[in-house]
Design an enzyme around this catalytic site. Sequence first.
Site, PDB file in Angstrom:
ATOM      1  N   HIS A  12       0.812  -1.216   0.000  1.00 27.67           N
ATOM      2  CA  HIS A  12       0.000   0.000   0.000  1.00 27.67           C
ATOM      3  C   HIS A  12       0.851   1.275   0.000  1.00 27.67           C
ATOM      4  CE1 HIS A  12       0.418  -0.171   4.534  1.00 27.67           C
ATOM      5  NE2 HIS A  12       0.516   1.130   4.342  1.00 27.67           N
TER       6      HIS A  12
ATOM      7  N   ASP B 189      -0.086  -7.557   1.424  1.00 28.28           N
ATOM      8  CA  ASP B 189       0.450  -6.207   1.637  1.00 28.28           C
ATOM      9  C   ASP B 189       1.973  -6.183   1.647  1.00 28.28           C
ATOM     10  OD1 ASP B 189       0.143  -3.482   1.866  1.00 28.28           O
ATOM     11  OD2 ASP B 189       0.011  -3.497   4.059  1.00 28.28           O
TER      12      ASP B 189
ATOM     13  N   GLY C 170       3.562   6.292   7.749  1.00 29.69           N
ATOM     14  CA  GLY C 170       4.981   6.467   7.440  1.00 29.69           C
ATOM     15  C   GLY C 170       5.825   5.335   7.991  1.00 29.69           C
ATOM     16  N   ASN C 171       5.331   4.666   9.059  1.00 24.20           N
ATOM     17  CA  ASN C 171       6.015   3.482   9.588  1.00 24.20           C
ATOM     18  C   ASN C 171       5.748   2.249   8.736  1.00 24.20           C
ATOM     19  OD1 ASN C 171       5.708   5.001  12.559  1.00 24.20           O
ATOM     20  ND2 ASN C 171       7.509   3.688  12.361  1.00 24.20           N
ATOM     21  N   SER C 172       4.739   2.322   7.858  1.00 24.98           N
ATOM     22  CA  SER C 172       4.367   1.170   7.053  1.00 24.98           C
ATOM     23  C   SER C 172       5.545   0.651   6.246  1.00 24.98           C
ATOM     24  CB  SER C 172       3.229   1.540   6.106  1.00 24.98           C
ATOM     25  OG  SER C 172       2.067   1.875   6.823  1.00 24.98           O
TER      26      SER C 172
ATOM     27  N   LEU D 265      -6.584 -24.767   4.994  1.00 27.35           N
ATOM     28  CA  LEU D 265      -7.084 -25.994   5.607  1.00 27.35           C
ATOM     29  C   LEU D 265      -8.599 -26.107   5.500  1.00 27.35           C
ATOM     30  CD1 LEU D 265      -4.936 -25.961   8.866  1.00 27.35           C
ATOM     31  CD2 LEU D 265      -4.438 -27.124   6.707  1.00 27.35           C
ATOM     32  N   GLY D 266      -9.275 -24.969   5.503  1.00 28.56           N
ATOM     33  CA  GLY D 266     -10.731 -25.004   5.446  1.00 28.56           C
ATOM     34  C   GLY D 266     -11.372 -25.444   6.736  1.00 28.56           C
TER      35      GLY D 266
END
Length: 472
Positions: free
Chosen positions: A205, A239, A313-315, A372-373
């Site tokens: 992102h 992400d 900004g830390n992303s 795994l469901g």
Amino acid sequence: MDQQKEIVFTYRPEEQAEEVVLRLARDLPARMRAPETVPADRAEDPFDGADGCSAPWRSAIDPPERRKKGGWGTKLFVGVSLLAALVCLGLGIWYVGDYGWALPGNASPDSGGGYLPPSEDFFYYDREDPGGKPLPETTIARYPVGGETRLALHSAGDLQVLSPGEVFDKVNPSVVTVLGKQGQYASVGTGVILSADGYLLTNAHVIAGCRSCEVWVSGDYGSVDRYPARLVGCDEDTDLAVLKIEAWDLPAAEFGVSDDLLVGDPVYAIGNPLGTELLNTFTNGIVSAINRDVNVDGVNMTLIQTNVALNSGNSGGPLINKYGQVVGVNTIKMMSEEDTIEGLGFAIPSSLAERWVNELIELGELRPQPVLGITITRRPRDLPDGTVGVVLVDDVTPGGSGDRAGILPEDYIVSFAGEPITSAEQIYVIRRSLFVGDKVEVRVYRSGEYLDLTMTMRAASTQKSSQSPVIE
């Protein structure tokens, strides 16, 4: 006496006597004389006239009608009444807003005695594009895939625990600033150097919708080297994004195993909160939860929860353990427009990111992810053979891998892929090494007997759900 005159009598018995002056004054007019009889209701008012009315001068400044009304008392009563009405109205609006129209004590059992839990819209996860919309496509120039660089995790082993200052000195050279350019604007995030030859890791992102990208690498003595970056690969659901710059001998970070983390372990973050003015800010905290399932814009993510201070900004920056190893990639924090929320940040575990990053470097995209469901939980129970069953199946997704293998709710999973199971984390670790189509032997305990089943791994559904799915 037609004309009044002043008559002066002088008496002088002795020379020191004082002079006395007498004056003759005419009678007062009738209208100024005291009345012969005064009405009983006005007997105490010496200023009333003979006709029972106030003297003209008094009537002019204080009319009788005014004095009879007693106006200040009426005004006070009206003011207090209005104030009380406003207070009651405010309390009524507050009660209806918080508790609805139910009378006190008549709330439904599900409402907790009148209190309703926050709605789904009460908070959201700040990924700098909240609202459930897909991230805009990036048009950053691509770098050829298939490179030999791979992300590898290193166990802490006998590594020495570092002080916070030592952690910063070890990891800070590997932290970069990522600027994604969108016309006249730019998004600012953080990245981590993966390899000495210029592979970098950040969040998808951070560069979403960008036409170009620039990376700032901090050098010695506070210098900053700027490099244009190309995109190797990115994936919106996880992400993660891998970038490449043309640089060599870069200080690559050491990545640790996030599976080794325990709740309460100290962790640190380095990043660029709120833009480029506070580059390489160092914050600390603890691990609040491990393998926390979080639904972000319809995508279920398994993340590390921490109270380390994170801001826009830390992303894409590193979450670091006490040995100076990167164990996560900071991605989101919980936000609210109605309340203050602090200390709820989340990071992508390095144990999950390892496979995804390597696939992005090799293929530029991710292979379909096997699931795994089933929904599993920890519920220890003694089994007939003397072992302890730990992992209980709570629910089974229709048509999923577990359903097709014959797994049912209330089954205990006692072995998976040939390994005895003593925790749910074991199953997650094994799943990371599996691909769609792989066959896995599963042994379950059900109603007094053991059953051996075969699970064929199926891909996760490509359709995003607004509901938060449990563990798959």
